[in-house]
Design an enzyme around this catalytic site. Sequence first.
Site, PDB file in Angstrom:
ATOM      1  N   THR A  64       0.833  -1.203   0.000  1.00 31.72           N
ATOM      2  CA  THR A  64       0.000   0.000   0.000  1.00 31.72           C
ATOM      3  C   THR A  64       0.866   1.250   0.000  1.00 31.72           C
ATOM      4  OG1 THR A  64      -0.165   0.197   2.409  1.00 31.72           O
ATOM      5  CG2 THR A  64      -1.829  -1.172   1.308  1.00 31.72           C
ATOM      6  N   SER A 119       6.407   0.186   6.999  1.00 29.19           N
ATOM      7  CA  SER A 119       5.741   0.354   5.711  1.00 29.19           C
ATOM      8  C   SER A 119       4.448   1.139   5.905  1.00 29.19           C
ATOM      9  CB  SER A 119       5.448  -1.008   5.078  1.00 29.19           C
ATOM     10  OG  SER A 119       4.517  -1.734   5.854  1.00 29.19           O
ATOM     11  N   HIS A 120       3.966   1.708   4.820  1.00 29.06           N
ATOM     12  CA  HIS A 120       2.757   2.527   4.880  1.00 29.06           C
ATOM     13  C   HIS A 120       1.597   1.775   5.525  1.00 29.06           C
ATOM     14  CE1 HIS A 120      -1.145   3.839   3.273  1.00 29.06           C
ATOM     15  NE2 HIS A 120      -0.662   5.034   3.538  1.00 29.06           N
ATOM     16  N   GLY A 121       1.320   0.567   5.058  1.00 28.39           N
ATOM     17  CA  GLY A 121       0.195  -0.210   5.564  1.00 28.39           C
ATOM     18  C   GLY A 121       0.298  -0.493   7.050  1.00 28.39           C
TER      19      GLY A 121
END
Length: 186
Positions: free
Chosen positions: A122, A145-147
Amino acid sequence: LIAKEVGRRFVEKDILIEQDDIFHCTWSEIHSILNEYWDGMGLDILANERMERRKELEAFIPPDTIIGEVPQFAEPIIQSSDNALMGLGVAAGKASGPVSLIDHPNEGRNLKVGDVLVAPSTDPAWTPLFLRAAAVVMETGGYLSHGAIVAREYGIPAVVNVSGVMEILRDDQVIVVDGDEGKIIL
């Protein structure tokens, strides 16, 4: 178009072998030849070496995570005897729901409230989908990470770095996501 034309002219002058070889030349090399500071002797060899190096790099499989100095590659997913897939738990909690396989955020209309969002990875374009998801599962990712970050902010369980999960799970299959243990229970 300009680069292709320069490449064509370099082929005519026997500086390059093929027109598209121009894309393996640096601006300073091209500039030197065009301004007649250099006759281009050997540029075809440089371009060929760069093409070979690019092919080597394209074949390189990047690591799934890097912890410290050592890259770590994910093992292929093996379903354990307790019928679960293992990944990296990055947002605590447990949630269950039907799987919604989403390849791109534009497919977000397929995600219903309470579904488990399963995605390759994501980025910020995916953030509105997290509002509907009961949990998140991603093929790639790590703690930062973004997610993972968004899932923690929204308080929904998330498991990442589950290589190949997009092929293993199917839409509407009910699963349990255990963000504490990094498990996806089928």
